[in-house]
Design a protein around this motif. Structure first.
Motif, short mmCIF file in Angstrom:
data_model
loop_
_atom_site.label_atom_id
_atom_site.label_comp_id
_atom_site.label_asym_id
_atom_site.label_seq_id
_atom_site.Cartn_x
_atom_site.Cartn_y
_atom_site.Cartn_z
N ILE A 195 0.84 -1.20 0.00
CA ILE A 195 0.00 0.00 0.00
C ILE A 195 0.87 1.25 0.00
CG2 ILE A 195 -0.36 0.29 2.49
CD1 ILE A 195 -2.99 0.70 -0.30
N THR A 196 2.05 1.19 0.60
CA THR A 196 2.98 2.32 0.55
C THR A 196 3.43 2.58 -0.88
OG1 THR A 196 3.72 1.87 2.81
CG2 THR A 196 5.16 3.23 1.43
N PHE A 253 1.68 1.79 -3.58
CA PHE A 253 0.51 2.36 -4.26
C PHE A 253 0.38 3.85 -3.97
CE2 PHE A 253 -2.18 -1.80 -4.42
CZ PHE A 253 -1.36 -2.28 -5.43
N LEU A 254 0.50 4.22 -2.70
CA LEU A 254 0.38 5.64 -2.32
C LEU A 254 1.49 6.48 -2.95
CD1 LEU A 254 -0.61 5.29 1.43
CD2 LEU A 254 -2.06 6.13 -0.43
N PHE A 255 2.70 5.94 -2.96
CA PHE A 255 3.83 6.64 -3.56
C PHE A 255 3.61 6.86 -5.06
CE2 PHE A 255 7.97 6.58 -5.72
CZ PHE A 255 8.55 7.70 -5.13
N GLN A 273 0.82 6.96 -6.70
CA GLN A 273 -0.29 7.87 -6.96
C GLN A 273 -0.09 9.24 -6.31
OE1 GLN A 273 -3.97 5.99 -5.91
NE2 GLN A 273 -3.76 4.44 -7.48
N ARG A 274 0.98 9.39 -5.56
CA ARG A 274 1.29 10.64 -4.87
C ARG A 274 0.13 11.12 -4.01
NH1 ARG A 274 6.02 11.33 -7.28
NH2 ARG A 274 6.30 11.22 -9.50
N LYS A 275 -0.49 10.18 -3.28
CA LYS A 275 -1.63 10.51 -2.41
C LYS A 275 -1.14 10.89 -1.02
CE LYS A 275 -5.14 9.12 -5.05
NZ LYS A 275 -6.31 9.83 -5.39
N LYS A 276 -1.79 11.89 -0.46
CA LYS A 276 -1.52 12.32 0.90
C LYS A 276 -2.86 12.49 1.61
CE LYS A 276 2.74 14.73 -0.17
NZ LYS A 276 3.46 15.99 -0.17
N ILE A 277 -2.87 12.20 2.91
CA ILE A 277 -4.08 12.42 3.70
C ILE A 277 -3.94 13.78 4.37
CG2 ILE A 277 -5.47 11.63 5.65
CD1 ILE A 277 -4.50 8.80 5.03
N ARG A 319 -9.00 13.84 7.71
CA ARG A 319 -9.01 12.95 8.87
C ARG A 319 -10.10 13.33 9.85
NH1 ARG A 319 -3.30 13.81 10.45
NH2 ARG A 319 -2.56 14.10 8.36
#
Length: 141
Positions: free
Chosen positions: A44-45, A47-49, A51-55, A60
């Motif tokens: 999942i890290t 995938f996030l990297f 897609q350059r996704k940030k929360i 939150r």
């Protein structure tokens, strides 16, 4: 497309439970659970990297804190599936799990628990649940 993803999910769950059970037999339940979740964290890290996704902080704050318990439930699910698969096999483990998931989902739907919309319990759903129970019973024979 979404129904195909649900089918793929079922295939992946069956495969995951079988593989996790084998790993548990080889190295023990708790060690297997750690490695299983580490591999998931790595994936999942990535995938996030990619897609350059940030929360963001405001994202939150939009949902209740208890929703974070899903991770804890995920760990318990893996631990319980691992133990069950070692002693019962994949088929019986998944059959019993399917019954428990269906029963729980019927209760959640009927009462609209955890913020879900209400969907009344009907006799058609009772027929489906009965078929699942009979199928599980048949697998034990």
């Amino acid at each position: 497309m979404i129904p195909l993803l649900a089918i793929l999910n079922g295939i992946l769950i069956t495969t995951m439970i079988m593989m996790n059970g084998e790993l548990t037999s080889a190295i023990g339940n708790y060690h297997a659970t750690v490695f299983i979740h580490l591999s998931g964290l790595i994936l999942i890290t990535i995938f996030l990297f990619l897609q350059r996704k940030k929360i963001k902080a405001q994202q939150r704050a939009k949902f209740p804190l208890y929703l974070y318990a899903g991770g804890t439930i995920g760990v318990l699910t893996v631990v319980f599936n691992n133990l069950s698969t070692v002693y019962l096999g994949v088929t019986i483990t998944l059959g019993i799990s399917l019954f428990a998931q269906t029963t729980t989902s019927l209760i959640v739907d009927h009462f609209g628990l955890l913020g879900s919309s209400k969907h009344a319990f009907t006799k058609h759903k009772l027929i489906g649940l009965t078929c699942i129970i009979l199928g599980i019973f048949a697998m034990f024979l």
